[in-house]
Scaffold this motif. Structure first.
Motif: not given
Length: 224
Positions: A81-82, A84-89
């Protein structure tokens, strides 16, 4: 190793200790779950415990370690999940910046990107070096936008991305895909096709997460 830090200022010592410990984590010399010894690091770096402790607090803030009561400083496990958050940002910042920098990319920039592509292809047998070259291209393009806030935010995200990649491992076939995706990005710049450039950059970033999520399941065995 007895590494002596030469800068006398307390802030400099904290920054140098931070960089030293962070590099050990990002290169996977210190792995998730490993405990850090403040005393051992103090002796290793030949400085007092105070800047080491401050550096660890900063590392916790940046997402690399946890400071656990009665356990001390422990290298964090980064979840999917982290990731994913890093990738989206990263995707949000880099694709926005790509539209701004497209028109300032010149022949010299393309030559620099081509040189980086050759280095990345040659470093395929060294995953850490390969990933440094990968993120190096993204940093180069982002740097053309002259937005210091973007750079300060994404620089740490790149280190976390390298850490996640080393933690999960990379499928050799994915390395071939990354090279092709970088080739597509450079070719779009050569062809002066902004839409293809932005789309190719976004595909490269998001495909990285898709691959990583699969590696998490295979190697880590969890999606949380």
């Amino acid at each position: 190793m007895n590494l002596k830090l030469h800068s006398p200022g307390a802030t400099d010592l904290v920054s140098q200790a931070y960089a030293y410990i962070k590099r050990k984590i990002v290169t996977n010399e210190l792995k998730s779950g490993d405990a850090l010894s403040i005393s051992a690091l103090s002796k290793e770096l030949n400085i007092s415990r105070t800047p080491i402790t401050a550096a660890c607090q900063r590392l916790e803030y940046d997402g690399f370690v946890n400071i656990v009561p009665k356990q001390g400083v422990v290298v964090r496990f980064l979840t999917v999940n982290e990731a994913r958050d890093i990738t989206e940002l990263r995707a949000a910042i880099e694709t926005y910046s790509a539209k701004r920098v497209f028109h300032v990319i010149d022949k010299e920039d393309i030559a620099n990107l081509e040189e980086g592509f050759v280095r990345m292809a040659k470093s395929r047998v060294n995953l850490y070096q390969f990933m440094l070259e990968d993120t190096g291209m993204h940093k180069y393009l982002l740097g053309k936008g002259s937005n210091d806030q973007f750079l300060s935010i994404v620089d740490n995200l790149y280190d976390l991305s390298v850490l996640i990649g080393l933690m999960t491992g990379q499928d050799p076939a994915r390395l071939d895909d990354i090279l092709q995706e970088h080739r597509n990005i450079i070719d779009a710049l050569i062809d002066k096709d902004m839409d293809r450039f932005v789309r190719s950059l976004d595909i490269n970033i998001m495909n990285g997460f898709i691959s990583l999520s699969g590696q998490y399941i295979r190697n880590v065995g969890t999606l949380v």
